[in-house]
Design an enzyme around this catalytic site. Structure first.
Site, PDB file in Angstrom:
ATOM      1  N   SER A 237       2.961   3.082  -0.918  1.00  0.00           N
ATOM      2  CA  SER A 237       2.045   3.789  -0.028  1.00  0.00           C
ATOM      3  C   SER A 237       0.619   3.288  -0.213  1.00  0.00           C
ATOM      4  O   SER A 237      -0.150   3.220   0.753  1.00  0.00           O
ATOM      5  CB  SER A 237       2.123   5.303  -0.256  1.00  0.00           C
ATOM      6  OG  SER A 237       1.873   5.629  -1.599  1.00  0.00           O
ATOM      7  N   GLU A 238       0.246   2.912  -1.443  1.00  0.00           N
ATOM      8  CA  GLU A 238      -1.050   2.256  -1.682  1.00  0.00           C
ATOM      9  C   GLU A 238      -0.958   1.280  -2.844  1.00  0.00           C
ATOM     10  O   GLU A 238      -0.106   1.428  -3.728  1.00  0.00           O
ATOM     11  CB  GLU A 238      -2.165   3.269  -1.990  1.00  0.00           C
ATOM     12  CG  GLU A 238      -2.709   4.017  -0.806  1.00  0.00           C
ATOM     13  CD  GLU A 238      -2.205   5.441  -0.737  1.00  0.00           C
ATOM     14  OE1 GLU A 238      -2.555   6.154   0.231  1.00  0.00           O
ATOM     15  OE2 GLU A 238      -1.442   5.842  -1.642  1.00  0.00           O
ATOM     16  N   SER A 239      -1.860   0.303  -2.812  1.00  0.00           N
ATOM     17  CA  SER A 239      -2.096  -0.611  -3.931  1.00  0.00           C
ATOM     18  C   SER A 239      -3.607  -0.681  -4.140  1.00  0.00           C
ATOM     19  O   SER A 239      -4.370  -0.552  -3.176  1.00  0.00           O
ATOM     20  CB  SER A 239      -1.551  -2.011  -3.634  1.00  0.00           C
ATOM     21  OG  SER A 239      -0.158  -1.996  -3.414  1.00  0.00           O
TER      22      SER A 239
END
Length: 306
Positions: free
Chosen positions: A46-48
């Site tokens: 979903s995020e990095s």
């Protein structure tokens, strides 16, 4: 071919392979924005996050956060997980790592305090939401129901109408009647496109945070978050949305002054249970502070060719 080191961590959990996975690039110097976006798409979490030297030397790092499709100004689990990883380093860009870290982000400066166990090992972090509570449009319950593939009667409006709110990153929030309704929810991407046309200027990609409050313990909340237009069909834990919801609910209390602790459980339906701790402080009728707390577990590390 150049390479960069990475670490992955499960956030808002003390058990590996639960919570919300995050990829952290602890030293992103030399990477372009396009490189960062490609790497985020490759991990497909979903995020990095990508850590760079701060622009202001009084801060500790400049942190950029990418979904698989775009850069976002703020998010909860990326800050908690990034602090967990950086807090284990002896130094960061030639500066000793302290107990509190200050991250420069698009939404502003995010303050993060490390959590440690009795052996002084870093176990997680507490972050402070970077922005004040803001609210935007209310949303027809029929649209919420179609986005989530549930009946309109399953959307609860006795406490508030579905609404867009933010303390750094905007979400659409809607309360449901019960856990059965929450479990039945399925994102309908075509309807999310409709919603984005109408409300995307206020909440880009129309991320939808659905929740149910426990009748006996109203500050224990179960939630799910859908953002299919960001290539996140469902998110196991969403700290920024939890912070926004907590701020919105506390703002609606009759008391002008209050400090409220809350727990949001998310990801259960995905098999990745997450536990998000909140503390919301209200003074003079306004929400002044929102803290988000979570534990973390390191999963893997390595290098990636760019």
């Amino acid at each position: 071919m150049p390479s960069v080191n990475f670490v992955t961590v499960d956030v808002f959990t003390s058990s590996r392979f639960a919570g919300n996975p995050l990829a952290v690039i602890p030293d992103a110097r030399g990477l372009s924005t396009e490189d960062m976006q490609r790497i985020a798409r490759e991990f497909n979490y979903s995020e990095s996050t990508f850590v760079l030297p701060p622009n202001d030397p009084s801060n500790d790092a400049h942190v950029r956060i990418f979904t698989p499709t775009t850069e976002v100004p703020f998010a909860g689990h990326p800050n908690v997980g990034t602090a967990f990883i950086l807090g284990q380093l002896p130094s960061l860009f030639d500066k000793p790592v302290g107990e509190t870290l200050r991250f420069e982000e698009k939404a502003g400066v995010v303050s993060v305090t490390l959590l440690r166990d009795r052996h002084s090992a870093v176990t997680g972090a507490t972050i402070r939401a970077p922005g004040p509570l803001t609210t935007a449009s209310t949303i027809p319950l029929e649209l919420i129901a179609r986005c989530a593939s549930i009946a309109t009667s399953q959307v609860k409006i006795t406490n508030h109408a579905p609404i867009i709110a933010s303390v750094g990153l905007a979400f659409a929030f809607a309360e449901l009647n019960d856990l059965a309704a929450l479990a039945a929810a399925r994102p309908n991407a075509s309807v999310f496109h409709e919603a984005d046309v109408m409300y995307g200027a206020q909440a880009p990609a129309f991320p939808l945070f659905l929740y149910v409050r426990d009748e006996k313990s109203p500050w224990y909340i179960r939630a799910r978050m859908f953002a299919p237009l960001d290539h996140v069909p469902e998110d196991p834990a969403t700290g920024s949305a939890s912070a926004g919801l907590g701020a919105f609910l506390v703002a609606g209390l009759e008391e002008k002054d209050a400090t409220v602790g809350a727990t949001i459980e998310q990801g259960v339906e995905m098999g990745r249970r997450s536990v998000i701790g909140l503390e919301v402080r209200k003074e003079g009728g306004e929400v002044k502070d929102v803290l988000v707390t979570g534990s973390c577990v390191k999963v893997m590390s390595g290098s990636m060719e760019v």
